[in-house]
Design a protein around this motif. Sequence first.
Motif, short mmCIF file in Angstrom:
data_model
loop_
_atom_site.label_atom_id
_atom_site.label_comp_id
_atom_site.label_asym_id
_atom_site.label_seq_id
_atom_site.Cartn_x
_atom_site.Cartn_y
_atom_site.Cartn_z
N SER A 76 108.46 36.49 43.57
CA SER A 76 108.94 37.68 44.28
C SER A 76 109.51 38.67 43.30
O SER A 76 110.56 38.42 42.69
CB SER A 76 110.01 37.30 45.31
N LYS A 77 108.83 39.77 43.11
CA LYS A 77 109.30 40.84 42.22
C LYS A 77 110.24 41.75 42.98
O LYS A 77 110.04 42.02 44.17
CB LYS A 77 108.13 41.69 41.71
N ALA A 93 99.36 42.72 36.80
CA ALA A 93 99.72 42.67 38.21
C ALA A 93 101.17 42.21 38.36
O ALA A 93 101.61 41.29 37.68
CB ALA A 93 98.79 41.73 38.96
N SER A 94 101.88 42.87 39.23
CA SER A 94 103.27 42.48 39.46
C SER A 94 103.54 42.34 40.96
O SER A 94 104.63 42.57 41.42
CB SER A 94 104.23 43.51 38.85
N ARG A 95 102.51 41.93 41.68
CA ARG A 95 102.68 41.76 43.13
C ARG A 95 103.23 40.37 43.43
O ARG A 95 103.08 39.43 42.65
CB ARG A 95 101.36 42.00 43.85
N ASN A 96 103.84 40.26 44.58
CA ASN A 96 104.37 38.98 45.02
C ASN A 96 103.21 38.02 45.28
O ASN A 96 102.11 38.44 45.64
CB ASN A 96 105.20 39.15 46.28
#
Length: 160
Positions: A76-77, A93-96
């Motif tokens: 979870s970012k 990518a920095s998605r949950n």
Amino acid sequence: MNRFDFTPYRRNTVGFDRLFELLENTGRIAQNENYPPFNIERTGENDYQVTVAVAGFKPDEIEITAQQNLLVVTGSKNADSNDNRDFLHMGIASRNFERRFQLADHIHVTNADMADGLLLISLVREVPEALKPRKIEIGGQTAPTVIEHDDSKKKGSKVA
């Protein structure tokens, strides 16, 4: 979409329902999501390691949950972590995410570590002694085992 039909096998087997459900669910999940990438490695006879690529995540943004026959890795970012930055190209990518791994019976998580953008989860298979195979001697000269019991509980017997 290719989908294998397990109906003929379900008719001829008893007690394998869970196995067929796992195979069907794995096929569905594999088609839907492939982020983050991961490796599953056998490091010993009873030792395994799951490596998940979690570039850009901090250890406090990752949660590992081990349940019976299920390992869940969740990332979870914080939504505000990239708000004040001006990216020309954003390739990381920095998605949950939530990645689920079905574990066989008696597989336990022993350790988790994070290094170089990789999450390393160590697993071990610990089969209880009662479930391990044992050799049975044929025609052994051992005395039969007698199970002790209390004769006072029979009908009509009196306790002195």
